[in-house]
Design a protein around this motif. Structure first.
Motif, PDB file in Angstrom:
ATOM      1  N   ARG A  17      47.510  17.095 -88.060  1.00 20.18           N
ATOM      2  CA  ARG A  17      48.025  16.823 -89.129  1.00 20.18           C
ATOM      3  C   ARG A  17      47.462  15.570 -90.070  1.00 20.18           C
ATOM      4  O   ARG A  17      47.591  15.474 -91.353  1.00 20.18           O
ATOM      5  N   GLN A  18      47.304  14.563 -89.182  1.00 22.47           N
ATOM      6  CA  GLN A  18      46.707  13.208 -89.643  1.00 22.47           C
ATOM      7  C   GLN A  18      45.447  13.554 -90.353  1.00 22.47           C
ATOM      8  O   GLN A  18      44.916  12.947 -91.414  1.00 22.47           O
ATOM      9  N   MET A  19      44.478  14.405 -89.676  1.00 19.17           N
ATOM     10  CA  MET A  19      43.486  14.922 -90.020  1.00 19.17           C
ATOM     11  C   MET A  19      43.242  15.468 -91.427  1.00 19.17           C
ATOM     12  O   MET A  19      42.376  15.327 -92.251  1.00 19.17           O
ATOM     13  N   ALA A  20      44.409  16.373 -91.514  1.00 16.33           N
ATOM     14  CA  ALA A  20      44.560  17.104 -92.714  1.00 16.33           C
ATOM     15  C   ALA A  20      44.752  16.174 -93.714  1.00 16.33           C
ATOM     16  O   ALA A  20      44.729  16.578 -95.078  1.00 16.33           O
ATOM     17  N   LEU A  21      45.539  15.200 -93.438  1.00 14.68           N
ATOM     18  CA  LEU A  21      46.265  14.163 -94.659  1.00 14.68           C
ATOM     19  C   LEU A  21      45.257  12.799 -94.830  1.00 14.68           C
ATOM     20  O   LEU A  21      45.415  12.423 -95.933  1.00 14.68           O
ATOM     21  N   ARG A  22      44.372  12.801 -93.901  1.00 17.48           N
ATOM     22  CA  ARG A  22      43.336  11.598 -94.059  1.00 17.48           C
ATOM     23  C   ARG A  22      42.067  11.905 -94.093  1.00 17.48           C
ATOM     24  O   ARG A  22      41.493  13.152 -93.611  1.00 17.48           O
ATOM     25  N   ASP A  23      41.322  10.982 -94.727  1.00 21.36           N
ATOM     26  CA  ASP A  23      39.874  11.164 -94.765  1.00 21.36           C
ATOM     27  C   ASP A  23      39.403  10.732 -93.455  1.00 21.36           C
ATOM     28  O   ASP A  23      39.674   9.662 -92.853  1.00 21.36           O
ATOM     29  N   PRO A  24      38.413  11.714 -92.648  1.00 26.14           N
ATOM     30  CA  PRO A  24      37.962  11.401 -91.479  1.00 26.14           C
ATOM     31  C   PRO A  24      37.092  10.016 -91.284  1.00 26.14           C
ATOM     32  O   PRO A  24      37.154   9.550 -90.205  1.00 26.14           O
ATOM     33  N   LEU A  25      36.356   9.857 -92.463  1.00 27.42           N
ATOM     34  CA  LEU A  25      35.419   8.606 -92.374  1.00 27.42           C
ATOM     35  C   LEU A  25      36.094   7.049 -92.528  1.00 27.42           C
ATOM     36  O   LEU A  25      35.917   6.637 -91.813  1.00 27.42           O
TER      37      LEU A  25
END
Length: 821
Positions: free
Chosen positions: A384-392
């Protein structure tokens, strides 16, 4: 009491007591967990078996006693003795067979059974007219003690906290039956011995004859009873064996299961569990069997239909403080539900439960499968955090910003608050990425994100939109405070970035849109902030601008240019013109450089007027592929016409060179046009070689492997690295026209050119001077041993047809160096 005993009948009477006790205990213990109706029926049958056994043992024991007394039977008392024995046996077994009986309950049960044995004995004696005149109280008390102790011991051994199956349970029932048989027989025979009678009358012959008939009848009856009880015992043995095998399989399944498994009765009480449950909840396995389902799990309420739950479950409270309704488990049947579990230490953790229902002994039994989903919840939260946050960078992404901005605008509309949206784009990031590599670019983006976070407040939000674009949402700001934030960001990003010993610098262009003056929706505010950012970039970069309505016109021009360039590519509006490259020493044609033009409404537009727009809109790679393919095709056309082969030079940008499939594309163009690779020369600018020499050299070596020539263009216009000049596998060095313009006027400039030409020749490179416009420049270049030159002195760039005439002239009328001076 005087007389003798028939040993066979004595043994037969004990065997009847033993087998009836075993059969009754086995039936009562086996069905202790059955439904109430079935349990009552089976307990009644067990009471009948034990009561009849007690009565039959008494009857056969009387027949085993050989005496001169006259014996007769009172039918009413006989029936009363049987009924008393059956009733007491049923009551005692019902009390003992309840789940987890304690010592007090077992003692009470033993007293009830003992009372039944005593009552049956004395009522039976009275029924046969054998009541004694006096008793030997010591023997009588001894018989009572044996009867009471044996009854209690038999029930304790058979019913005390043992599972209803297994070899150990079978042996315990055998021992309990033996003790019960001993209690019944001991009480009977000692009570008989304790009786004494008065004067005995003469025994008539018919009584002795009747006595023999009674003895035979007793033997037949006893054998019939033993035969029937034997069938029950043997069947019970095989049932035990079958049960043990099934129990072993069930335990193996429980032990090997990866999930927790609970067997729950219709009231929510835990009947059995596997070891995983103990480890999952932190309870000893034995303690779990004493708990209720709601002690471990928060059972979600809901569902409908008849799941078979008893209303006794209603009102049971778990650790969460809610009552477990009758419908709670019904709604969970054959479904998976996520809920909360409580460990022994009181900590809560997420679990997934599913329930199935089976029928056990006439009532429902629920199997609850429990899975600890703590790790899964963590993984889901991570996703969910990955869906909300930029992975880089770890910053929030575009979708989360839109959601938060929309929510903030809704709140601001009611409170008349203000919100600022800042759109930030990094100036020169593409050059950093192409020059130093993607690793350096990624690091820079991460560091930019960190610096931006330190420039804003906790209630503000920094997000990355992709590439080198960032958006900052500011709450409760005025134009003045927004300007302060923008200045703070520009200053923060002005500090150099360092990675792997390299220093990198970027600057931001920032556009600001304020609610409500610049828009009232999230989409409009972001769009207007983007417009202001683009205008700031056009106005010189490294500063900020607030959105104004006038900016839309400028943006409209850029949008129109992008659309027009796409159309030009589709409608074949691009043209190539060709500039000759001449030998300084001999005047011969050395090569030709392909230059891009855009024919728009009959007017030729030089590449310098639209190439920046093409790069900004991402159209440059496509246009570059067209240029390369067209130049190769034209060269092949000239060769097919019989013209001499000359080098065809094509300019490539850093953006094109960074494309992963660029080398493959060059090879494809050569193959498609059937042009020989040795006549193609690719020109790169010296800016490409700054800082990333090793990586760029690898890409250039791949091009050299195709057989093409490489030229370093505009040398001297920037801060080219001499190390790159030494490492790069280039064939030609092109001196920038600005160096040539001052030739003959500045001795220092001439000395620098002489050094560069000497260095290039030392590296085996050919040197070409650009921007030659006067004869004096040509003479100086000849003195400096420059190899070639191009510029307006030799003519304007020309179309393919016009250049073909030059090729024809070169073919038949070669000029020497004096002719071009």
């Amino acid at each position: 009491m005087s007389g003798t005993y028939n040993v066979y009948l004595v043994l037969l009477s004990y065997l009847i007591a033993f087998m009836s006790a075993y059969s009754a205990f086995d039936l009562a213990r086996r069905l202790s967990a059955a439904a109430a109706r079935v349990r009552r029926l089976c307990l009644g049958l067990a009471g009948v078996i034990l009561g009849i056994g007690i009565w039959a043992m008494h009857f056969v024991a009387i027949l085993a006693y050989e005496t001169s007394l006259s014996i007769h039977y009172d039918s009413l008392l006989m029936l009363l003795s049987v009924g008393f024995a059956v009733t007491a046996s049923w009551a005692g077994l019902a009390c003992a067979s309840r789940p987890a009986p304690g010592l007090r309950r077992l003692l009470a049960s033993g007293c009830i059974v003992f009372a039944g044995v005593v009552g049956m004995h004395f009522i039976g004696m009275a029924a046969m007219g054998m009541g004694g005149d006096r008793y030997h109280w010591l023997l009588l008390m001894l018989g009572a003690a044996i009867g009471l102790a044996g009854s209690f011991g038999a029930l304790f051994v058979s019913f005390r906290s043992q599972p209803a199956g297994g070899r150990n349970s079978y042996l315990r029932r055998l021992l309990g039956a033996a003790m019960m048989g001993g209690a019944i027989a001991g009480l009977h025979y000692l009570s008989m011995e304790a009786m004494t009678f008065g004067s005995v009358g003469h025994l008539h012959q018919r009584f002795r004859h009747a006595g023999h008939q009674d003895e035979m009848l007793g033997i037949i009856l006893a054998n019939c009873i033993i035969f029937l009880l034997s069938i029950i015992v043997i069947r019970g043995y095989f049932l035990d064996r079958r049960y043990r095998e099934g129990e072993a399989f069930r335990l193996a399944v429980l032990e090997s299961a990866l999930d927790g498994i609970l067997l729950v009765d219709h009231q929510g009480g835990i009947m059995e569990c596997n070891p995983v449950m103990g480890g999952m909840f932190g309870y000893p396995r034995e303690e779990l069997a004493t708990l209720h389902l709601t002690d471990l799990l928060e059972v979600p309420a809901g569902g409908s239909g008849d799941g078979g739950l008893s209303t006794e479950a209603e009102g049971r409270e778990g650790p969460s403080g809610f009552a477990l309704p009758v419908e709670a488990i019904r709604g969970l049947l054959d479904s998976r539900v996520e809920t909360t579990g409580w460990r022994a230490d009181g900590t809560a953790f997420p679990v997934e439960i599913s329930l199935t229902r089976t029928e056990g002994f006439g009532r429902p039994v629920f199997t609850v499968f429990v899975r600890d989903i703590t790790d899964r919840r963590k993984a889901e939260e991570h996703i969910r955090q990955m869906a909300l946050r930029d992975p880089l960078t770890g910053l929030y992404n575009r979708s989360y910003l839109q959601e938060k901005l929309s929510s903030a605008l809704s709140r601001a509309e009611g409170s008349r608050g203000t919100i600022g949206v800042m759109f930030l784009d990094l100036d020169g990031f593409k050059s950093i990425n192409d020059t130093f590599g993607h690793d350096s670019g990624d690091m820079l983006l991460q560091e930019v994100g960190e610096r931006l976070l330190h420039c804003v407040r906790e209630e503000d939000l920094v997000s990355r939109q992709g590439g080198d674009e960032f958006i900052v949402m500011l709450s409760g700001v005025t134009p003045g405070t927004a300007s302060s934030f923008a200045v703070r960001m520009i200053e923060a990003l002005a500090r150099p970035f360092y990675y792997a010993g390299r220093e990198m610098t970027v600057t931001p262009s920032i556009g600001i849109a304020l609610y409500p003056s610049a828009g009232t929706s999230a989409h409009v505010l972001v769009k207007h902030a983007d417009t202001a950012m683009y205008q700031a970039k056009l106005n010189g970069k490294n500063h900020f601008l607030f959105y104004t309505a006038e900016m839309e016109a400028s943006l409209s021009q850029q949008t129109k240019l992008e659309a027009r360039l796409k159309l030009a590519l589709q409608q074949d509006e691009f043209r190539l013109h060709y500039a000759p490259v001449m030998s300084v020493q001999t005047g011969r044609l050395l090569g030709v450089e392909a230059l891009l033009r855009w024919e728009r409404d009959g007017v030729l537009i030089p590449a310098g007027q639209f190439i920046a727009g093409a790069e900004a809109t991402g159209l440059l790679p496509g246009i570059g592929r067209w240029v390369l393919r067209e130049a190769c095709r034209q060269h092949r056309s000239w060769r097919n016409a019989g013209h001499p082969a000359v080098t065809m030079s094509v300019n490539i940008s850093a953006r094109e060179l960074a494309e992963e499939d660029f080398v493959e594309g060059v090879g494809h163009a050569l193959k498609e046009t059937e042009m020989q690779a040795e006549w193609l020369q690719l020109e790169i600018t010296e800016e490409i070689g700054r800082g990333r020499a090793t990586r760029l050299c690898d890409r250039l070596k791949e091009l050299k492997a195709l057989g093409v020539r490489l030229s370093l263009d505009d040398f001297g216009a920037g801060a080219a690295s001499l190390r790159f000049l030494q490492l790069a596998p280039v064939d030609e060095l092109k001196l920038d026209g600005r160096l040539i313009a001052a030739l003959g006027e500045c001795p220092a400039r001439q000395a620098m050119l002489e050094a560069l030409i000497s260095l290039a020749h030392g590296r085996g490179m050919q040197v070409i001077a650009e921007g030659v416009e006067r004869s004096g420049q040509l003479e100086k270049l000849r003195e400096l041993a420059c190899d070639g030159a191009q510029g307006y002195w030799f003519g304007q760039p020309m179309a393919a047809g016009e250049f073909e005439r030059l090729l024809s002239y070169e073919r038949y009328h070669r000029k020497d160096s004096s002719q071009i001076s």
